[in-house]
Design a protein around this motif. Structure first.
Motif, PDB file in Angstrom:
ATOM      1  N   THR A  34       0.904  -1.139  -0.067  1.00  0.00           N
ATOM      2  CA  THR A  34       0.071  -0.041   0.026  1.00  0.00           C
ATOM      3  C   THR A  34       0.931   1.343   0.028  1.00  0.00           C
ATOM      4  O   THR A  34       2.129   1.138   0.127  1.00  0.00           O
ATOM      5  N   SER A  35       0.229   2.426  -0.081  1.00  0.00           N
ATOM      6  CA  SER A  35       0.951   3.628  -0.206  1.00  0.00           C
ATOM      7  C   SER A  35       1.831   3.805   1.256  1.00  0.00           C
ATOM      8  O   SER A  35       3.023   4.435   1.351  1.00  0.00           O
ATOM      9  N   ASP A  36       1.394   3.338   2.137  1.00  0.00           N
ATOM     10  CA  ASP A  36       1.890   3.361   3.442  1.00  0.00           C
ATOM     11  C   ASP A  36       3.342   2.563   3.780  1.00  0.00           C
ATOM     12  O   ASP A  36       4.124   2.730   4.484  1.00  0.00           O
ATOM     13  N   ASP A  37       3.338   1.823   2.491  1.00  0.00           N
ATOM     14  CA  ASP A  37       4.647   0.916   2.463  1.00  0.00           C
ATOM     15  C   ASP A  37       5.849   1.331   1.953  1.00  0.00           C
ATOM     16  O   ASP A  37       6.794   0.708   1.781  1.00  0.00           O
ATOM     17  N   CYS A  38       5.590   2.607   1.404  1.00  0.00           N
ATOM     18  CA  CYS A  38       6.772   3.236   0.595  1.00  0.00           C
ATOM     19  C   CYS A  38       7.980   3.450   1.356  1.00  0.00           C
ATOM     20  O   CYS A  38       8.924   3.117   0.537  1.00  0.00           O
ATOM     21  N   GLU A  39       8.169   4.016   2.407  1.00  0.00           N
ATOM     22  CA  GLU A  39       9.461   3.785   3.187  1.00  0.00           C
ATOM     23  C   GLU A  39      10.235   2.537   3.554  1.00  0.00           C
ATOM     24  O   GLU A  39      11.368   2.566   3.252  1.00  0.00           O
ATOM     25  N   VAL A  40       9.394   1.649   3.680  1.00  0.00           N
ATOM     26  CA  VAL A  40       9.864   0.293   3.704  1.00  0.00           C
ATOM     27  C   VAL A  40      10.476  -0.231   2.344  1.00  0.00           C
ATOM     28  O   VAL A  40      11.566  -0.756   2.213  1.00  0.00           O
ATOM     29  N   LEU A  41       9.482  -0.194   1.443  1.00  0.00           N
ATOM     30  CA  LEU A  41       9.997  -0.611   0.005  1.00  0.00           C
ATOM     31  C   LEU A  41      10.984   0.000  -0.496  1.00  0.00           C
ATOM     32  O   LEU A  41      12.174  -0.471  -1.004  1.00  0.00           O
ATOM     33  N   MET A  42      11.158   1.603  -0.056  1.00  0.00           N
ATOM     34  CA  MET A  42      12.422   2.211  -0.541  1.00  0.00           C
ATOM     35  C   MET A  42      13.775   1.617   0.113  1.00  0.00           C
ATOM     36  O   MET A  42      14.715   1.501  -0.358  1.00  0.00           O
ATOM     37  N   SER A  43      13.617   1.327   1.498  1.00  0.00           N
ATOM     38  CA  SER A  43      14.856   0.573   2.295  1.00  0.00           C
ATOM     39  C   SER A  43      15.167  -0.678   1.495  1.00  0.00           C
ATOM     40  O   SER A  43      16.444  -0.728   1.379  1.00  0.00           O
ATOM     41  N   LEU A  44      14.199  -1.588   1.094  1.00  0.00           N
ATOM     42  CA  LEU A  44      14.450  -2.680   0.252  1.00  0.00           C
ATOM     43  C   LEU A  44      15.227  -2.681  -0.827  1.00  0.00           C
ATOM     44  O   LEU A  44      15.948  -3.186  -1.341  1.00  0.00           O
ATOM     45  N   ILE A  45      14.584  -1.433  -1.650  1.00  0.00           N
ATOM     46  CA  ILE A  45      15.332  -1.091  -2.867  1.00  0.00           C
ATOM     47  C   ILE A  45      16.779  -0.629  -2.573  1.00  0.00           C
ATOM     48  O   ILE A  45      17.634  -1.023  -3.343  1.00  0.00           O
ATOM     49  N   GLN A  46      17.120   0.135  -1.738  1.00  0.00           N
ATOM     50  CA  GLN A  46      18.279   0.574  -1.472  1.00  0.00           C
ATOM     51  C   GLN A  46      19.145  -0.771  -0.904  1.00  0.00           C
ATOM     52  O   GLN A  46      20.244  -0.529  -1.357  1.00  0.00           O
ATOM     53  N   GLU A  47      18.655  -1.704  -0.294  1.00  0.00           N
ATOM     54  CA  GLU A  47      19.533  -3.032   0.084  1.00  0.00           C
ATOM     55  C   GLU A  47      19.770  -3.733  -1.114  1.00  0.00           C
ATOM     56  O   GLU A  47      20.860  -4.157  -1.373  1.00  0.00           O
ATOM     57  N   ILE A  48      18.816  -3.716  -2.139  1.00  0.00           N
ATOM     58  CA  ILE A  48      19.109  -4.562  -3.058  1.00  0.00           C
ATOM     59  C   ILE A  48      20.171  -3.996  -4.085  1.00  0.00           C
ATOM     60  O   ILE A  48      21.095  -4.488  -4.842  1.00  0.00           O
ATOM     61  N   ASN A  71      11.648  -6.251  -9.935  1.00  0.00           N
ATOM     62  CA  ASN A  71      12.424  -6.579  -9.162  1.00  0.00           C
ATOM     63  C   ASN A  71      11.889  -7.654  -8.278  1.00  0.00           C
ATOM     64  O   ASN A  71      10.784  -7.717  -7.730  1.00  0.00           O
ATOM     65  N   LEU A  72      12.681  -8.488  -7.817  1.00  0.00           N
ATOM     66  CA  LEU A  72      12.389  -9.806  -6.796  1.00  0.00           C
ATOM     67  C   LEU A  72      13.700  -9.657  -5.832  1.00  0.00           C
ATOM     68  O   LEU A  72      14.673  -9.469  -6.276  1.00  0.00           O
ATOM     69  N   TYR A  73      13.273  -9.435  -4.652  1.00  0.00           N
ATOM     70  CA  TYR A  73      14.457  -9.276  -3.355  1.00  0.00           C
ATOM     71  C   TYR A  73      13.966 -10.027  -2.283  1.00  0.00           C
ATOM     72  O   TYR A  73      12.638  -9.904  -1.782  1.00  0.00           O
ATOM     73  N   VAL A  74      14.662 -10.912  -1.605  1.00  0.00           N
ATOM     74  CA  VAL A  74      14.515 -11.267  -0.096  1.00  0.00           C
ATOM     75  C   VAL A  74      15.838 -10.908   0.503  1.00  0.00           C
ATOM     76  O   VAL A  74      16.860 -11.205  -0.029  1.00  0.00           O
ATOM     77  N   VAL A  75      15.527 -10.621   1.700  1.00  0.00           N
ATOM     78  CA  VAL A  75      16.423 -10.095   2.644  1.00  0.00           C
ATOM     79  C   VAL A  75      17.289 -11.201   2.928  1.00  0.00           C
ATOM     80  O   VAL A  75      17.152 -12.473   2.961  1.00  0.00           O
ATOM     81  N   SER A  76      18.741 -10.991   2.900  1.00  0.00           N
ATOM     82  CA  SER A  76      19.674 -12.180   2.728  1.00  0.00           C
ATOM     83  C   SER A  76      19.371 -13.200   3.951  1.00  0.00           C
ATOM     84  O   SER A  76      19.566 -14.546   3.570  1.00  0.00           O
ATOM     85  N   GLU A  77      19.171 -12.864   5.325  1.00  0.00           N
ATOM     86  CA  GLU A  77      19.130 -14.069   6.184  1.00  0.00           C
ATOM     87  C   GLU A  77      17.889 -14.719   6.027  1.00  0.00           C
ATOM     88  O   GLU A  77      17.574 -15.886   6.813  1.00  0.00           O
ATOM     89  N   PHE A  78      16.943 -14.461   4.999  1.00  0.00           N
ATOM     90  CA  PHE A  78      15.622 -15.062   4.818  1.00  0.00           C
ATOM     91  C   PHE A  78      15.704 -15.846   3.397  1.00  0.00           C
ATOM     92  O   PHE A  78      14.704 -16.700   3.096  1.00  0.00           O
ATOM     93  N   ARG A  79      16.869 -15.807   2.737  1.00  0.00           N
ATOM     94  CA  ARG A  79      17.089 -16.537   1.624  1.00  0.00           C
ATOM     95  C   ARG A  79      17.127 -18.059   1.764  1.00  0.00           C
ATOM     96  O   ARG A  79      17.661 -18.278   2.722  1.00  0.00           O
ATOM     97  N   GLY A  80      16.759 -18.751   0.792  1.00  0.00           N
ATOM     98  CA  GLY A  80      16.656 -20.172   0.817  1.00  0.00           C
ATOM     99  C   GLY A  80      15.547 -20.710   1.710  1.00  0.00           C
ATOM    100  O   GLY A  80      15.701 -21.910   2.090  1.00  0.00           O
ATOM    101  N   LYS A  81      14.558 -19.917   2.068  1.00  0.00           N
ATOM    102  CA  LYS A  81      13.236 -20.512   2.994  1.00  0.00           C
ATOM    103  C   LYS A  81      11.983 -20.692   1.808  1.00  0.00           C
ATOM    104  O   LYS A  81      10.918 -20.701   2.635  1.00  0.00           O
ATOM    105  N   GLY A  82      12.211 -20.574   0.744  1.00  0.00           N
ATOM    106  CA  GLY A  82      11.182 -20.508  -0.256  1.00  0.00           C
ATOM    107  C   GLY A  82      10.400 -19.307  -0.400  1.00  0.00           C
ATOM    108  O   GLY A  82       9.305 -19.119  -1.242  1.00  0.00           O
TER     109      GLY A  82
END
Length: 172
Positions: free
Chosen positions: A9-23, A91-102
């Motif tokens: 949702t529009s409320d997720d844009c800050e979080v989404l931006m941090s994930l985009i920076q991470e990738i 874009n598809l991104y999974v935070v590093s510590e959660f990779r390999g979990k499906g």
């Protein structure tokens, strides 16, 4: 562990931006990111949205903790003159510590569900040449590399090239 998958949702844009920076950091492309949360909000949640996004989160524990994002899939719809409707996974991104979990596979499956419900015939996406792990992941899901099999290459016109082209197209 069960994860929660939902449309952003529009409320997720800050979080989404941090994930985009991470990738971007993961791909050594942090200087290439020129958008911000406000642009994401305007482009994804305005009158005519350019993209959609599915977030993967750790579930809220007993209502005591806010959901924690662990990945996302950002996509948009397009059209293929050979096959009709298509979805493009930007874009598809999974935070590093959660990779390999499906989680990545589940995000891809959610985008596939959305695509099929919209009548799409294809899902297109790219991966970096050096990112062998991602390429192998996509191949295991049934993707094929059109660069090799169909000799298709992804082409791009950047902002400066777009401006020059637009100027060249104007009549004198």
């Amino acid at each position: 562990m069960a994860y929660v998958f939902r449309q952003a949702t529009s409320d997720d844009c800050e979080v989404l931006m941090s994930l985009i920076q991470e990738i971007a950091t993961y791909h050594h492309l942090q200087d290439d990111v020129t958008i911000n949360a406000q642009v994401l909000k305007a482009d994804g949640f305005g009158e005519d949205p350019f993209y959609k996004c599915i977030l993967a989160e750790l579930p809220v524990e007993n209502g005591c903790k806010k959901a924690s994002p662990v990945g996302y899939a950002l996509y948009f719809f397009g059209y293929n003159v050979n096959h009709g409707r298509m979805v493009y996974l930007e874009n598809l991104y999974v935070v590093s510590e959660f990779r390999g979990k499906g989680i990545g596979k589940q995000l891809m499956a959610k985008v596939a569900e959305v695509a099929l419900a919209a009548g799409c015939m294809d899902m297109k996406f790219m991966t970096m040449e050096w990112n062998r792990r991602a390429k192998e992941f996509y191949l295991r899901l049934g993707a094929h590399d059109t660069t090799e099999s169909e000799q298709l290459h992804c082409m791009e016109l950047g902002t400066d090239a777009l401006r020059r082209l637009a100027q060249d197209g104007k009549e004198p």
